[in-house]
Design a protein around this motif. Structure first.
Motif, PDB file in Angstrom:
ATOM      1  N   MET A 139       3.760 -18.153  26.527  1.00 42.68           N
ATOM      2  CA  MET A 139       3.739 -18.849  25.068  1.00 42.68           C
ATOM      3  C   MET A 139       2.333 -18.234  24.739  1.00 42.68           C
ATOM      4  SD  MET A 139       5.203 -20.502  22.805  1.00 42.68           S
ATOM      5  CE  MET A 139       6.496 -21.436  23.395  1.00 42.68           C
ATOM      6  N   LEU A 140       1.443 -18.453  25.576  1.00 43.47           N
ATOM      7  CA  LEU A 140       0.113 -18.341  25.110  1.00 43.47           C
ATOM      8  C   LEU A 140      -0.047 -16.692  24.770  1.00 43.47           C
ATOM      9  CD1 LEU A 140      -3.058 -18.937  24.712  1.00 43.47           C
ATOM     10  CD2 LEU A 140      -3.324 -18.839  27.268  1.00 43.47           C
ATOM     11  N   LEU A 141       0.688 -15.787  25.519  1.00 44.07           N
ATOM     12  CA  LEU A 141       0.667 -14.587  25.321  1.00 44.07           C
ATOM     13  C   LEU A 141       1.233 -14.058  23.902  1.00 44.07           C
ATOM     14  CD1 LEU A 141      -0.017 -11.523  26.309  1.00 44.07           C
ATOM     15  CD2 LEU A 141       2.338 -11.743  27.268  1.00 44.07           C
ATOM     16  N   ALA A 142       2.284 -14.822  23.445  1.00 47.04           N
ATOM     17  CA  ALA A 142       2.985 -14.515  22.330  1.00 47.04           C
ATOM     18  C   ALA A 142       2.043 -15.138  21.034  1.00 47.04           C
ATOM     19  CB  ALA A 142       4.333 -15.360  22.172  1.00 47.04           C
ATOM     20  N   ILE A 143       0.976 -15.880  21.371  1.00 48.60           N
ATOM     21  CA  ILE A 143       0.231 -16.373  20.208  1.00 48.60           C
ATOM     22  C   ILE A 143      -1.150 -15.417  20.046  1.00 48.60           C
ATOM     23  CG2 ILE A 143      -1.458 -18.172  19.591  1.00 48.60           C
ATOM     24  CD1 ILE A 143       0.525 -20.167  20.859  1.00 48.60           C
ATOM     25  N   PRO A 199       0.905 -10.783  20.003  1.00 52.16           N
ATOM     26  CA  PRO A 199       2.432 -11.057  20.016  1.00 52.16           C
ATOM     27  C   PRO A 199       2.918  -9.538  20.235  1.00 52.16           C
ATOM     28  CG  PRO A 199       1.041 -11.774  17.876  1.00 52.16           C
ATOM     29  CD  PRO A 199       0.122 -11.264  18.785  1.00 52.16           C
ATOM     30  N   PHE A 200       2.301  -8.636  20.084  1.00 55.51           N
ATOM     31  CA  PHE A 200       3.279  -7.388  20.533  1.00 55.51           C
ATOM     32  C   PHE A 200       3.406  -7.081  21.636  1.00 55.51           C
ATOM     33  CE2 PHE A 200      -1.140  -5.896  21.226  1.00 55.51           C
ATOM     34  CZ  PHE A 200      -1.079  -4.932  22.212  1.00 55.51           C
ATOM     35  N   LEU A 201       2.486  -7.751  22.638  1.00 54.11           N
ATOM     36  CA  LEU A 201       2.667  -7.513  24.083  1.00 54.11           C
ATOM     37  C   LEU A 201       3.733  -8.422  24.626  1.00 54.11           C
ATOM     38  CD1 LEU A 201       1.396  -5.913  26.284  1.00 54.11           C
ATOM     39  CD2 LEU A 201      -0.270  -7.787  26.573  1.00 54.11           C
ATOM     40  N   SER A 202       3.880  -9.576  23.732  1.00 50.19           N
ATOM     41  CA  SER A 202       4.974 -10.567  24.269  1.00 50.19           C
ATOM     42  C   SER A 202       6.489  -9.629  23.964  1.00 50.19           C
ATOM     43  CB  SER A 202       5.163 -11.704  23.386  1.00 50.19           C
ATOM     44  OG  SER A 202       6.187 -12.458  23.733  1.00 50.19           O
ATOM     45  N   PHE A 203       6.691  -8.980  23.047  1.00 51.65           N
ATOM     46  CA  PHE A 203       7.857  -8.232  22.780  1.00 51.65           C
ATOM     47  C   PHE A 203       7.961  -6.906  23.822  1.00 51.65           C
ATOM     48  CE2 PHE A 203       7.499  -9.840  18.392  1.00 51.65           C
ATOM     49  CZ  PHE A 203       8.642 -10.398  18.523  1.00 51.65           C
ATOM     50  N   MET A 204       6.859  -6.400  24.271  1.00 54.66           N
ATOM     51  CA  MET A 204       6.785  -5.226  24.987  1.00 54.66           C
ATOM     52  C   MET A 204       6.977  -5.612  26.445  1.00 54.66           C
ATOM     53  SD  MET A 204       5.610  -2.343  23.563  1.00 54.66           S
ATOM     54  CE  MET A 204       4.898  -1.837  22.297  1.00 54.66           C
ATOM     55  N   VAL A 205       6.716  -7.025  27.035  1.00 52.15           N
ATOM     56  CA  VAL A 205       6.880  -7.400  28.346  1.00 52.15           C
ATOM     57  C   VAL A 205       8.401  -7.698  28.473  1.00 52.15           C
ATOM     58  CG1 VAL A 205       6.341  -9.253  29.659  1.00 52.15           C
ATOM     59  CG2 VAL A 205       4.593  -8.192  28.575  1.00 52.15           C
ATOM     60  N   ARG A 206       8.915  -8.123  27.317  1.00 46.97           N
ATOM     61  CA  ARG A 206      10.369  -8.558  27.432  1.00 46.97           C
ATOM     62  C   ARG A 206      11.557  -7.257  27.087  1.00 46.97           C
ATOM     63  NH1 ARG A 206      11.531 -12.659  23.423  1.00 46.97           N
ATOM     64  NH2 ARG A 206       9.690 -12.072  22.361  1.00 46.97           N
ATOM     65  N   GLY A 207      10.709  -5.998  27.001  1.00 49.49           N
ATOM     66  CA  GLY A 207      11.475  -4.929  26.968  1.00 49.49           C
ATOM     67  C   GLY A 207      11.948  -4.644  25.547  1.00 49.49           C
ATOM     68  N   LEU A 266      -1.037 -13.596  11.635  1.00 49.38           N
ATOM     69  CA  LEU A 266      -0.405 -14.928  11.949  1.00 49.38           C
ATOM     70  C   LEU A 266       1.128 -14.565  11.607  1.00 49.38           C
ATOM     71  CD1 LEU A 266      -0.685 -17.950  12.076  1.00 49.38           C
ATOM     72  CD2 LEU A 266      -1.042 -18.002   9.353  1.00 49.38           C
ATOM     73  N   PRO A 267       1.750 -14.158  10.835  1.00 51.47           N
ATOM     74  CA  PRO A 267       3.082 -13.778  10.876  1.00 51.47           C
ATOM     75  C   PRO A 267       3.527 -13.310  12.111  1.00 51.47           C
ATOM     76  CG  PRO A 267       2.364 -13.147   8.683  1.00 51.47           C
ATOM     77  CD  PRO A 267       1.185 -13.487   9.671  1.00 51.47           C
ATOM     78  N   ALA A 268       2.930 -12.367  12.662  1.00 54.95           N
ATOM     79  CA  ALA A 268       3.178 -11.535  14.024  1.00 54.95           C
ATOM     80  C   ALA A 268       3.421 -12.573  15.116  1.00 54.95           C
ATOM     81  CB  ALA A 268       2.332 -10.614  14.131  1.00 54.95           C
ATOM     82  N   ALA A 269       2.422 -13.680  15.031  1.00 54.96           N
ATOM     83  CA  ALA A 269       2.375 -14.522  15.989  1.00 54.96           C
ATOM     84  C   ALA A 269       3.334 -15.402  15.920  1.00 54.96           C
ATOM     85  CB  ALA A 269       0.843 -15.205  16.166  1.00 54.96           C
ATOM     86  N   ILE A 270       3.700 -15.973  14.840  1.00 52.35           N
ATOM     87  CA  ILE A 270       4.894 -17.054  14.529  1.00 52.35           C
ATOM     88  C   ILE A 270       6.122 -16.047  14.840  1.00 52.35           C
ATOM     89  CG2 ILE A 270       6.237 -18.012  12.671  1.00 52.35           C
ATOM     90  CD1 ILE A 270       3.484 -18.578  11.171  1.00 52.35           C
ATOM     91  N   TRP A 271       6.484 -14.809  14.436  1.00 50.63           N
ATOM     92  CA  TRP A 271       7.227 -14.168  15.023  1.00 50.63           C
ATOM     93  C   TRP A 271       7.733 -13.997  16.524  1.00 50.63           C
ATOM     94  CZ3 TRP A 271       7.845  -8.233  14.264  1.00 50.63           C
ATOM     95  CH2 TRP A 271       9.009  -7.781  14.424  1.00 50.63           C
ATOM     96  N   ALA A 272       6.434 -13.768  17.309  1.00 53.62           N
ATOM     97  CA  ALA A 272       6.655 -13.707  18.587  1.00 53.62           C
ATOM     98  C   ALA A 272       7.092 -14.967  19.297  1.00 53.62           C
ATOM     99  CB  ALA A 272       5.375 -13.139  19.023  1.00 53.62           C
ATOM    100  N   VAL A 273       6.416 -16.267  18.889  1.00 52.79           N
ATOM    101  CA  VAL A 273       6.881 -17.434  19.323  1.00 52.79           C
ATOM    102  C   VAL A 273       8.330 -17.715  19.237  1.00 52.79           C
ATOM    103  CG1 VAL A 273       6.265 -19.700  19.044  1.00 52.79           C
ATOM    104  CG2 VAL A 273       4.227 -18.198  19.209  1.00 52.79           C
ATOM    105  N   LEU A 274       8.584 -17.680  17.905  1.00 58.49           N
ATOM    106  CA  LEU A 274      10.152 -18.123  17.618  1.00 58.49           C
ATOM    107  C   LEU A 274      11.079 -17.008  18.361  1.00 58.49           C
ATOM    108  CD1 LEU A 274       9.964 -18.471  13.627  1.00 58.49           C
ATOM    109  CD2 LEU A 274      10.141 -20.173  15.404  1.00 58.49           C
ATOM    110  N   SER A 275      10.593 -15.857  18.771  1.00 56.85           N
ATOM    111  CA  SER A 275      11.751 -14.971  19.278  1.00 56.85           C
ATOM    112  C   SER A 275      11.569 -15.368  20.892  1.00 56.85           C
ATOM    113  CB  SER A 275      10.819 -13.506  19.193  1.00 56.85           C
ATOM    114  OG  SER A 275      11.783 -12.596  20.027  1.00 56.85           O
ATOM    115  N   LEU A 276      10.603 -15.536  21.364  1.00 59.40           N
ATOM    116  CA  LEU A 276      10.552 -16.188  22.736  1.00 59.40           C
ATOM    117  C   LEU A 276      11.204 -17.444  22.733  1.00 59.40           C
ATOM    118  CD1 LEU A 276       9.297 -15.927  25.571  1.00 59.40           C
ATOM    119  CD2 LEU A 276       7.276 -17.069  24.712  1.00 59.40           C
ATOM    120  N   ASN A 277      11.188 -18.401  21.868  1.00 65.68           N
ATOM    121  CA  ASN A 277      12.028 -19.615  22.046  1.00 65.68           C
ATOM    122  C   ASN A 277      13.509 -19.347  22.043  1.00 65.68           C
ATOM    123  OD1 ASN A 277       9.946 -21.435  22.258  1.00 65.68           O
ATOM    124  ND2 ASN A 277       9.404 -21.780  20.161  1.00 65.68           N
TER     125      ASN A 277
END
Length: 66
Positions: free
Chosen positions: A1-5, A8-16, A35-46
Motif C-alpha cells: 500500500m505504501l508503494l502505491a502511495i 504509484p507507477f511501480l505498484s502497477f509494474m510489480v503487479r505485471g 495525486l491522481p496517480a497515487a489515488i489510481w494506484a491505491v484503488l487499483s490495488l484494493n
C-alpha cells in the motif's frame, strides 16, 4: 500500500501491468498528476485484492457444494 502511495507507477509494474505503469508514470511526472496517480494506484490495488477474495470465496462455495 505504501508503494502505491509513494511510487504509484511501480505498484502497477510489480503487479505485471507494464502499460498501465507507463501511463501512470507519465501522469505522475507532473506535480499535479502525482495525486491522481497515487489515488489510481491505491484503488487499483484494493480492487485486485477484492477480486482475489471473491475468487477464493467462489472457489470455496463450489468445493462445499459438491
Amino acid at each position: 500500500m505504501l508503494l502505491a502511495i509513494l511510487l504509484p507507477f511501480l505498484s502497477f509494474m510489480v503487479r505485471g501491468k507494464i502499460i498501465t505503469g507507463i501511463i501512470c508514470l507519465i501522469l505522475q511526472i507532473t506535480l499535479i498528476g502525482w495525486l491522481p496517480a497515487a489515488i489510481w494506484a491505491v484503488l487499483s490495488l484494493n480492487n485486485a485484492r477484492a477480486e482475489k477474495r471473491t475468487d477464493r470465496l467462489i472457489r470455496a462455495m463450489r468445493e462445499n457444494g459438491k
